[in-house]
Scaffold this motif. Structure first.
Motif, mmCIF file in Angstrom:
data_model
loop_
_atom_site.group_PDB
_atom_site.id
_atom_site.type_symbol
_atom_site.label_atom_id
_atom_site.label_comp_id
_atom_site.label_asym_id
_atom_site.label_seq_id
_atom_site.Cartn_x
_atom_site.Cartn_y
_atom_site.Cartn_z
ATOM 1 N N PRO A 102 0.802 -1.219 0.000
ATOM 2 C CA PRO A 102 0.000 0.000 0.000
ATOM 3 C C PRO A 102 0.842 1.279 0.000
ATOM 4 C CG PRO A 102 -0.532 -1.385 1.910
ATOM 5 C CD PRO A 102 0.557 -2.062 1.146
ATOM 6 N N GLY A 103 2.052 1.234 0.539
ATOM 7 C CA GLY A 103 2.923 2.403 0.581
ATOM 8 C C GLY A 103 4.201 2.135 -0.177
ATOM 9 N N PRO A 104 5.274 2.854 0.171
ATOM 10 C CA PRO A 104 6.561 2.624 -0.487
ATOM 11 C C PRO A 104 7.017 1.177 -0.313
ATOM 12 C CG PRO A 104 6.637 4.630 0.828
ATOM 13 C CD PRO A 104 5.343 3.934 1.156
ATOM 14 N N SER A 105 7.648 0.625 -1.346
ATOM 15 C CA SER A 105 8.121 -0.763 -1.272
ATOM 16 C C SER A 105 9.313 -0.943 -2.191
ATOM 17 C CB SER A 105 7.002 -1.735 -1.638
ATOM 18 O OG SER A 105 6.649 -1.594 -2.992
ATOM 19 N N GLU A 106 9.966 -2.101 -2.057
ATOM 20 C CA GLU A 106 11.101 -2.439 -2.907
ATOM 21 C C GLU A 106 10.971 -3.869 -3.401
ATOM 22 O OE1 GLU A 106 14.855 -1.977 -0.949
ATOM 23 O OE2 GLU A 106 14.645 0.197 -0.783
ATOM 24 N N ILE A 107 11.505 -4.082 -4.592
ATOM 25 C CA ILE A 107 11.611 -5.424 -5.149
ATOM 26 C C ILE A 107 13.087 -5.632 -5.493
ATOM 27 C CG2 ILE A 107 11.040 -6.898 -7.109
ATOM 28 C CD1 ILE A 107 8.272 -5.641 -7.149
ATOM 29 N N GLU A 108 13.624 -6.774 -5.083
ATOM 30 C CA GLU A 108 15.032 -7.110 -5.319
ATOM 31 C C GLU A 108 15.105 -8.255 -6.329
ATOM 32 O OE1 GLU A 108 18.634 -9.161 -2.713
ATOM 33 O OE2 GLU A 108 17.123 -7.973 -1.668
ATOM 34 N N ILE A 109 16.065 -8.171 -7.238
ATOM 35 C CA ILE A 109 16.262 -9.202 -8.268
ATOM 36 C C ILE A 109 17.647 -9.808 -8.065
ATOM 37 C CG2 ILE A 109 16.304 -9.703 -10.737
ATOM 38 C CD1 ILE A 109 14.932 -6.888 -11.101
ATOM 39 N N ARG A 110 17.698 -11.135 -7.947
ATOM 40 C CA ARG A 110 18.985 -11.813 -7.755
ATOM 41 C C ARG A 110 19.095 -12.989 -8.713
ATOM 42 N NH1 ARG A 110 20.277 -11.892 -2.094
ATOM 43 N NH2 ARG A 110 22.023 -13.231 -2.644
ATOM 44 N N PRO A 111 20.205 -13.068 -9.466
ATOM 45 C CA PRO A 111 20.398 -14.228 -10.340
ATOM 46 C C PRO A 111 20.679 -15.480 -9.523
ATOM 47 C CG PRO A 111 22.254 -12.695 -10.527
ATOM 48 C CD PRO A 111 21.271 -12.085 -9.585
#
Length: 123
Positions: A102-111
């Motif tokens: 609903p608010g600020p968020s992050e998505i992380e991508i890792r091989p």
């Protein structure tokens, strides 16, 4: 190239606040796009860390630690496993994702490591 895409936890996700119906529908549409493009191999949301456990290893010793766990910003609230051409393609897909919180968020991508990453160990 396989990548693990992590939706980072927030205070709301750790408090067990469920997403809105609109967000669930938007994420469902996004997941359908990923599947139709042959990108998504797996994915799910995770319950708050209060419902989880960790097992700490020290030599032969094992210690079970009950959640919740500190440092919400370091926790994962959900994940996808994707097959992409390269990291640029993964980033492009993440940029298309609805904000998962609903608010600020992050998505992380890792091989992920692949068998060929270890080939020199077995020459």
């Amino acid at each position: 190239m396989r990548v693990m895409v992590f939706v980072k936890a927030t205070k709301d996700s750790e408090d067990g606040v469920l997403p809105s119906k609109e967000l669930i529908e938007a994420m469902g549409r996004f997941n359908e796009e990923l599947t139709a493009a042959g990108i998504m191999q797996a994915g799910d949301g995770l319950k708050p860390s209060a419902q989880g456990k960790r097992v700490a290893f020290d030599g032969d010793g094992r210690t079970v630690i009950d959640g919740p766990f500190a440092e919400t910003k370091e926790l994962v609230a959900g994940y996808w496993l994707w097959e992409v051409r390269d990291m640029d393609e993964a980033v492009a897909w993440v940029k298309r994702c609805p904000n998962p919180m609903p608010g600020p968020s992050e998505i992380e991508i890792r091989p992920l490591y692949e068998a060929e990453d270890f080939a020199e160990l077995f020459d």
